[in-house]
Design a protein around this motif. Structure first.
Motif, PDB file in Angstrom:
ATOM      1  N   THR A 295     -76.649  24.446   1.985  1.00  0.00           N
ATOM      2  CA  THR A 295     -77.306  25.148   0.884  1.00  0.00           C
ATOM      3  C   THR A 295     -76.277  25.705  -0.092  1.00  0.00           C
ATOM      4  O   THR A 295     -76.424  25.581  -1.320  1.00  0.00           O
ATOM      5  CB  THR A 295     -78.177  26.289   1.437  1.00  0.00           C
ATOM      6  OG1 THR A 295     -79.002  25.768   2.489  1.00  0.00           O
ATOM      7  CG2 THR A 295     -79.060  26.874   0.350  1.00  0.00           C
TER       8      THR A 295
ATOM      9  N   HIS B 181     -86.153  23.535   0.875  1.00  0.00           N
ATOM     10  CA  HIS B 181     -85.783  23.145   2.241  1.00  0.00           C
ATOM     11  C   HIS B 181     -86.834  22.196   2.792  1.00  0.00           C
ATOM     12  O   HIS B 181     -88.018  22.522   2.828  1.00  0.00           O
ATOM     13  CB  HIS B 181     -85.676  24.379   3.127  1.00  0.00           C
ATOM     14  CG  HIS B 181     -85.321  24.063   4.553  1.00  0.00           C
ATOM     15  ND1 HIS B 181     -84.307  23.195   4.897  1.00  0.00           N
ATOM     16  CD2 HIS B 181     -85.858  24.501   5.722  1.00  0.00           C
ATOM     17  CE1 HIS B 181     -84.231  23.116   6.228  1.00  0.00           C
ATOM     18  NE2 HIS B 181     -85.163  23.891   6.742  1.00  0.00           N
TER      19      HIS B 181
ATOM     20  N   TRP C 106     -80.705  28.199   5.413  1.00  0.00           N
ATOM     21  CA  TRP C 106     -81.081  27.998   4.006  1.00  0.00           C
ATOM     22  C   TRP C 106     -81.377  29.336   3.346  1.00  0.00           C
ATOM     23  O   TRP C 106     -80.873  29.656   2.271  1.00  0.00           O
ATOM     24  CB  TRP C 106     -82.306  27.067   3.984  1.00  0.00           C
ATOM     25  CG  TRP C 106     -83.052  26.992   2.690  1.00  0.00           C
ATOM     26  CD1 TRP C 106     -82.691  26.286   1.582  1.00  0.00           C
ATOM     27  CD2 TRP C 106     -84.299  27.619   2.394  1.00  0.00           C
ATOM     28  NE1 TRP C 106     -83.639  26.431   0.604  1.00  0.00           N
ATOM     29  CE2 TRP C 106     -84.644  27.248   1.073  1.00  0.00           C
ATOM     30  CE3 TRP C 106     -85.171  28.454   3.099  1.00  0.00           C
ATOM     31  CZ2 TRP C 106     -85.817  27.678   0.464  1.00  0.00           C
ATOM     32  CZ3 TRP C 106     -86.334  28.894   2.493  1.00  0.00           C
ATOM     33  CH2 TRP C 106     -86.651  28.502   1.187  1.00  0.00           C
TER      34      TRP C 106
END
Lengths: 345, 345
Positions: B171, B184, B201
């Motif tokens: 990320t 995601h 994430w």
DNA sequence: CTGAAAGCGCTAACAA
DNA sequence: TTGTTAGCGCTTTCAG
């Protein structure tokens, strides 16, 4: 973990009777009543024969080895999956053996055989590494084995797919689309499978009255990297092919990358068709036209043949012709961009 | 196929002496001369202990089962490969077991346990099928097992990768490129692994002072088809993400197809980064930026932990932090097309 | 320091 | 019709 003795005791019979009953000995003749009692006690106690004891006593351990390389290939994975299924059905364990270990470390094989770890072996050759060494080593051990995914000659046992036909179909597909300069990204090496796939390509071209010049063949191996390299060779040809028949799926993926890398488009500039279907073909970019072959069935049959061999069947070479190879058309093949590409040779 | 008796006879000692010598019994005290003689006879006769006899006598059969699903996934194949390696080093056989069989057919598991086919099991949960059923079934058998590829709590044994960190890295890579709307494509289900990847994430976004809105999460599962479906959901978002962190490699491939299918470009319109490196990432189109994790090592450690458990070690949960996760930048990620895409929310 | 003997769980030959 | 017995190859007390 009930033993046969316990079952026998609870059922009021001798262990041997339980054994015979449970193994379906045809010569056993017990009162239906007794049979029922034994069976129900066995079920109640959750009796399962101890494999080690059985192996020690008998001549069979109940395990088959499968020599793996490229386990990471979705193609081999399908074969393996079919083998696992057949093995489970026959109450055999499937033991994974890294084939490189068999080649490089003689002791590795030795641990399997005199130790009676497995009753037999499924062997795949891929012509890239020391196949012959492995074969020799295995032959030396007298361990029964079956060659998977390649036609073999008579003293051997083997199950193969119809590679000639599949390759012919793949090539004919391109020819039907109007391609003339159709190359073959060959597996390479000396395996029968590699030769068969090249043979199919050649047959299809001959049948269409087209030449099959050697420069239209490059070795693409069985991995993306090798496929990439082979495709680069083909791209450097004076006459660039407009269609490519890839011998393996992973090589085809490499070929796609090579074509892309050269600034060309699939299928606009070059069509690509491959052997074997899988998610890797379906989700390639563009999705790969492929000839689907019964890979799981191949694994299943190989296990069955191996078990037959253990039961004393004579050498047999099986060619899996059903289900038939099936061409799955996807976006990686299309007619050549223009008919005027038909070049003078 | 020499037996211990033959070795003993040829060496002029008793079988028990041979056994003790060969097994390195510390209490054995023989003349160096005798020891040498026994050892050389054993080598000469190519003696290898019979596994069945040893299993019958002792408490161990020398085989580990590995429950497989998605064998066809290159990610699982790498884990398997590491496991095979470690098992071979420790002189254990690795037995493949289709995990669906464990779930659907209680008898399948039953054949492994009371029959003492294997000493222990490597178990992977993927949250998609009847994982809990499998776990319950296995627990009920008392067969020692180790959970692979997922953090677990204390009474269990397990080896996991640092999924939170990996996902955070993936990320952060997109954020560093300037992306703001980063979605995601989650694994889904209730596995810790799925939660951890989502957590990573979220952490990365929070750390950058960005929100992690629920509509930026869609379930992508572990296969291309499910990844495709999940990506379609994300594409239908009012605010379309410019970057996607895929929870699994196969889902990422499906996502690529979905994006392509929507007429968008990777990375021009949407960047994609995935977990786990493999040829499938390297030869995707475009090649996928990925966080490489030590998958083979994971398989190796899992086998080692299982063997330790068999030797009586107490429950342990290992988090593999070395080698460190490594971001492999490829063509699937790039800065967002223009900074003005920073939308008002 | 080394050997003899028992027995793991099962099957098959032989008895009854 | 069913039971008794021996023994597969190995390890492990227990004797010597």
């Amino acid at each position: 973990m009930a033993t046969i003795k316990e079952v026998a005791a609870r059922a009021g019979v001798a262990p041997s009777t339980v054994s015979r009953l449970l193994n379906g000995d045809p010569t056993v003749r017990v009162r239906p009543e007794t049979r029922l009692r034994v069976l129900s006690v066995a079920a109640e106690l959750n009796y399962t024969p101890n494999r080690a004891a059985r192996a020690l006593r008998g001549t069979r351990v109940g395990a088959l080895g499968v020599a793996l390389r490229h386990l990471t290939s979705p193609v081999y994975a399908q074969i393996f999956s079919g083998a696992e299924d057949a093995a489970r059905s026959a109450d055999f364990l499937l033991v994974a053996i890294e084939v490189d270990a068999l080649a490089t470390d003689p002791a590795a094989l030795h641990r399997f055989v005199p130790g009676r770890a497995v009753d037999g072996l499924l062997l795949q050759r891929d012509g890239l590494l020391a196949d012959d060494v492995v074969l020799e080593n295995v032959l030396a051990t007298k361990l029964p084995f079956v060659i998977v995914n390649e036609r073999v000659e008579d003293p051997l046992y083997g199950v193969a797919l119809d590679d000639v036909r599949a390759s012919r179909m793949a090539t004919a597909h391109l020819l039907a689309l109007g391609h003339v300069d159709v190359a073959h990204l060959a597996i390479g090496g000396t395996t029968r499978r590699a030769l068969d796939r090249q043979e199919g390509w050649q047959q299809a071209l001959s049948h269409a009255g087209l030449p099959a010049p050697p420069e239209m063949v490059a070795v693409g191996g069985g991995r993306p990297e090798t496929g990439y390299a082979g495709m680069m060779e083909l791209l450097a040809n004076p006459v660039r092919p407009t269609g490519v028949v890839a011998g393996t799926l992973l090589a085809a993926l490499g070929a796609l990358a090579a074509i892309r890398g050269a600034g060309l488009q699939v299928p606009d500039d070059i069509s690509v068709v491959t052997h074997h279907d899988s998610w890797a073909a379906e989700y390639a970019s563009p999705p790969l036209t492929a000839v689907r072959l019964p890979l799981e069935e191949l694994g299943r049959r190989a296990v069955q043949l191996l078990i037959e061999r253990l039961d004393g069947a004579p050498p047999r070479q099986e060619l899996l012709t059903t289900p038939e190879p099936q061409l799955i058309p996807r976006a990686s093949t299309a007619p050549p961009r223009s008919a005027d590409r038909r070049r003078p040779r």
